[in-house]
Scaffold this motif. Structure first.
Motif, PDB file in Angstrom:
ATOM      1  N   GLU A 124       0.834  -1.193   0.000  1.00 10.76           N
ATOM      2  CA  GLU A 124       0.000   0.000   0.000  1.00 10.76           C
ATOM      3  C   GLU A 124       0.878   1.255   0.000  1.00 10.76           C
ATOM      4  O   GLU A 124       2.030   1.218   0.450  1.00 10.76           O
ATOM      5  N   ALA A 125       0.314   2.363  -0.490  1.00 11.99           N
ATOM      6  CA  ALA A 125       1.075   3.609  -0.634  1.00 11.99           C
ATOM      7  C   ALA A 125       1.687   4.061   0.693  1.00 11.99           C
ATOM      8  O   ALA A 125       2.825   4.544   0.724  1.00 11.99           O
ATOM      9  N   ARG A 126       0.967   3.893   1.794  1.00 11.33           N
ATOM     10  CA  ARG A 126       1.470   4.374   3.090  1.00 11.33           C
ATOM     11  C   ARG A 126       2.713   3.625   3.540  1.00 11.33           C
ATOM     12  O   ARG A 126       3.493   4.119   4.363  1.00 11.33           O
ATOM     13  N   ASP A 127       2.902   2.401   3.033  1.00 12.30           N
ATOM     14  CA  ASP A 127       4.037   1.591   3.466  1.00 12.30           C
ATOM     15  C   ASP A 127       5.292   1.835   2.631  1.00 12.30           C
ATOM     16  O   ASP A 127       6.378   1.381   3.009  1.00 12.30           O
ATOM     17  N   VAL A 128       5.148   2.547   1.510  1.00 17.43           N
ATOM     18  CA  VAL A 128       6.301   2.798   0.644  1.00 17.43           C
ATOM     19  C   VAL A 128       7.377   3.629   1.352  1.00 17.43           C
ATOM     20  O   VAL A 128       8.552   3.240   1.376  1.00 17.43           O
ATOM     21  N   VAL A 136       9.084  -0.446  -5.755  1.00 21.21           N
ATOM     22  CA  VAL A 136       7.630  -0.503  -5.857  1.00 21.21           C
ATOM     23  C   VAL A 136       7.257  -0.351  -7.326  1.00 21.21           C
ATOM     24  O   VAL A 136       7.690   0.578  -8.000  1.00 21.21           O
ATOM     25  N   VAL A 137       6.487  -1.301  -7.833  1.00 20.51           N
ATOM     26  CA  VAL A 137       6.093  -1.346  -9.240  1.00 20.51           C
ATOM     27  C   VAL A 137       4.712  -0.740  -9.406  1.00 20.51           C
ATOM     28  O   VAL A 137       3.791  -1.063  -8.649  1.00 20.51           O
ATOM     29  N   CYS A 138       4.548   0.128 -10.404  1.00 20.38           N
ATOM     30  CA  CYS A 138       3.247   0.749 -10.645  1.00 20.38           C
ATOM     31  C   CYS A 138       3.202   1.333 -12.053  1.00 20.38           C
ATOM     32  O   CYS A 138       4.249   1.553 -12.675  1.00 20.38           O
ATOM     33  N   ASP A 139       1.991   1.579 -12.550  1.00 22.03           N
ATOM     34  CA  ASP A 139       1.869   2.289 -13.813  1.00 22.03           C
ATOM     35  C   ASP A 139       2.293   3.739 -13.582  1.00 22.03           C
ATOM     36  O   ASP A 139       2.309   4.235 -12.453  1.00 22.03           O
ATOM     37  N   GLY A 140       2.637   4.439 -14.677  1.00 23.33           N
ATOM     38  CA  GLY A 140       3.159   5.788 -14.556  1.00 23.33           C
ATOM     39  C   GLY A 140       2.209   6.775 -13.921  1.00 23.33           C
ATOM     40  O   GLY A 140       2.632   7.700 -13.227  1.00 23.33           O
ATOM     41  N   PHE A 141       0.908   6.590 -14.134  1.00 22.21           N
ATOM     42  CA  PHE A 141      -0.083   7.494 -13.547  1.00 22.21           C
ATOM     43  C   PHE A 141      -0.082   7.372 -12.029  1.00 22.21           C
ATOM     44  O   PHE A 141       0.066   8.363 -11.304  1.00 22.21           O
ATOM     45  N   SER A 142      -0.216   6.138 -11.536  1.00 22.60           N
ATOM     46  CA  SER A 142      -0.246   5.908 -10.092  1.00 22.60           C
ATOM     47  C   SER A 142       1.084   6.273  -9.442  1.00 22.60           C
ATOM     48  O   SER A 142       1.124   6.841  -8.349  1.00 22.60           O
ATOM     49  N   GLY A 143       2.178   5.962 -10.133  1.00 22.61           N
ATOM     50  CA  GLY A 143       3.494   6.258  -9.591  1.00 22.61           C
ATOM     51  C   GLY A 143       3.743   7.744  -9.457  1.00 22.61           C
ATOM     52  O   GLY A 143       4.350   8.201  -8.484  1.00 22.61           O
ATOM     53  N   ASN A 144       3.256   8.514 -10.432  1.00 26.97           N
ATOM     54  CA  ASN A 144       3.427   9.960 -10.378  1.00 26.97           C
ATOM     55  C   ASN A 144       2.621  10.565  -9.236  1.00 26.97           C
ATOM     56  O   ASN A 144       3.096  11.455  -8.523  1.00 26.97           O
ATOM     57  N   VAL A 145       1.389  10.065  -9.048  1.00 26.77           N
ATOM     58  CA  VAL A 145       0.552  10.529  -7.934  1.00 26.77           C
ATOM     59  C   VAL A 145       1.223  10.191  -6.601  1.00 26.77           C
ATOM     60  O   VAL A 145       1.270  11.022  -5.689  1.00 26.77           O
ATOM     61  N   LEU A 146       1.762   8.973  -6.500  1.00 29.44           N
ATOM     62  CA  LEU A 146       2.443   8.557  -5.272  1.00 29.44           C
ATOM     63  C   LEU A 146       3.635   9.456  -4.981  1.00 29.44           C
ATOM     64  O   LEU A 146       3.781   9.961  -3.853  1.00 29.44           O
ATOM     65  N   LEU A 147       4.481   9.680  -5.976  1.00 24.46           N
ATOM     66  CA  LEU A 147       5.697  10.468  -5.785  1.00 24.46           C
ATOM     67  C   LEU A 147       5.378  11.904  -5.373  1.00 24.46           C
ATOM     68  O   LEU A 147       5.964  12.440  -4.427  1.00 24.46           O
ATOM     69  N   LYS A 148       4.420  12.519  -6.076  1.00 26.14           N
ATOM     70  CA  LYS A 148       4.110  13.919  -5.779  1.00 26.14           C
ATOM     71  C   LYS A 148       3.357  14.071  -4.456  1.00 26.14           C
ATOM     72  O   LYS A 148       3.472  15.106  -3.794  1.00 26.14           O
ATOM     73  N   SER A 149       2.627  13.043  -4.064  1.00 26.28           N
ATOM     74  CA  SER A 149       1.976  13.074  -2.751  1.00 26.28           C
ATOM     75  C   SER A 149       3.025  13.038  -1.646  1.00 26.28           C
ATOM     76  O   SER A 149       2.916  13.755  -0.639  1.00 26.28           O
ATOM     77  N   ILE A 150       4.045  12.213  -1.839  1.00 23.41           N
ATOM     78  CA  ILE A 150       5.129  12.139  -0.857  1.00 23.41           C
ATOM     79  C   ILE A 150       5.886  13.461  -0.808  1.00 23.41           C
ATOM     80  O   ILE A 150       6.211  13.973   0.278  1.00 23.41           O
TER      81      ILE A 150
END
Length: 251
Positions: A124-128, A136-150
């Motif tokens: 899950e995103a909170r555990d990254v 952590v493997v993800c599509d570019g859309f989800s990965g970009n959201v994850l990175l910018k949220s962090i």
């Protein structure tokens, strides 16, 4: 023309990715190049996010390759013998997510059973940021959201800390006592210090620096490019892809 061992740019990500794909070329067997930035985690290491924006729409096969690429990159760059690879999802159960995540899970699990990578399941995103996995493997859309949220959370926490320390005389004195530790912590999340993000799956190191890079950021991006060129990550990746092709032929 072979006159350089690496390339660094703070320009358009799309243009850089296209140029790298058409001119420098992808590693044989790689279907899509990806971006794999590394973020510091609570465990004291780094977590590589693959992909963080180069490929908004993906197939399960793309995600499998992202896992293999990220694992090979972690081995070479961070000297991890058996990096833990997880699939970004909304829960840890293998039935979670859309069809893309469920199909990708099956492919990654199969590759794990064949010894091609150390797949530990969904994350899950909170555990990254907590260091649950090294990749952590993800599509570019989800990965970009994850990175910018962090990134946004880090900026918010930094501004919150400043307000706390400026509250009164005693808090200001407290800051003087722990300022070096605070500065060290903020440095871990500063893109000027990180340098840039390597395009993974390209035959030679291509580094995407931040669009707002200054002299310090460029210096660190160049240092990152030097390290990548010396590490010869491509050889590790080609070895992994050959093993994958061999396992598919046996099947």
């Amino acid at each position: 023309q072979g006159q350089g061992d690496a390339f660094v740019s703070a320009g358009s990500t799309g243009a850089l990715l296209t140029g790298a794909t058409l001119i420098v070329k992808r590693v044989k067997g790689i279907r899509r190049a990806s971006m794999g930035p590394a973020i510091p985690n609570k465990a004291g290491g780094n977590t590589i996010i693959v992909d963080c924006g180069a490929n908004a729409e993906c197939t399960p096969e793309f995600l499998l390759q992202f896992g293999l690429v990220g694992s090979a990159y972690a081995k070479k760059t961070y000297n991890l013998e058996n990096p833990k690879v997880g699939l970004l999802n909304i829960g840890t159960e293998d039935s979670k997510g859309t069809q893309l995540q469920r199909d990708a899970y099956a492919l990654l699990a199969d590759a794990g059973e064949k010894g091609l990578l150390n797949f530990v399941g969904n994350v899950e995103a909170r555990d990254v940021p907590l260091g649950a996995v090294d990749v952590v493997v993800c599509d570019g859309f989800s990965g970009n959201v994850l990175l910018k949220s962090i990134e946004g959370t880090a900026m918010f926490m930094g501004s919150l800390m400043k307000k706390v320390f400026k509250r009164n005389l005693f808090s200001k004195l407290g800051y003087l006592l722990c300022s070096s530790g605070v500065k060290s912590m903020m440095t871990l999340l500063d893109y000027h210090e990180i340098g840039g993000t390597q395009l993974l799956g390209i035959t030679k190191p291509v580094i995407k620096a931040h669009g707002s890079s200054d002299a310090l950021a460029f210096r660190n991006a160049v240092k990152q490019a030097m390290t990548a060129a010396e590490g010869n990550f491509t050889a590790q990746l080609e070895q992994t892809l050959a093993a994958l092709k061999g396992s598919e032929a046996d099947a």
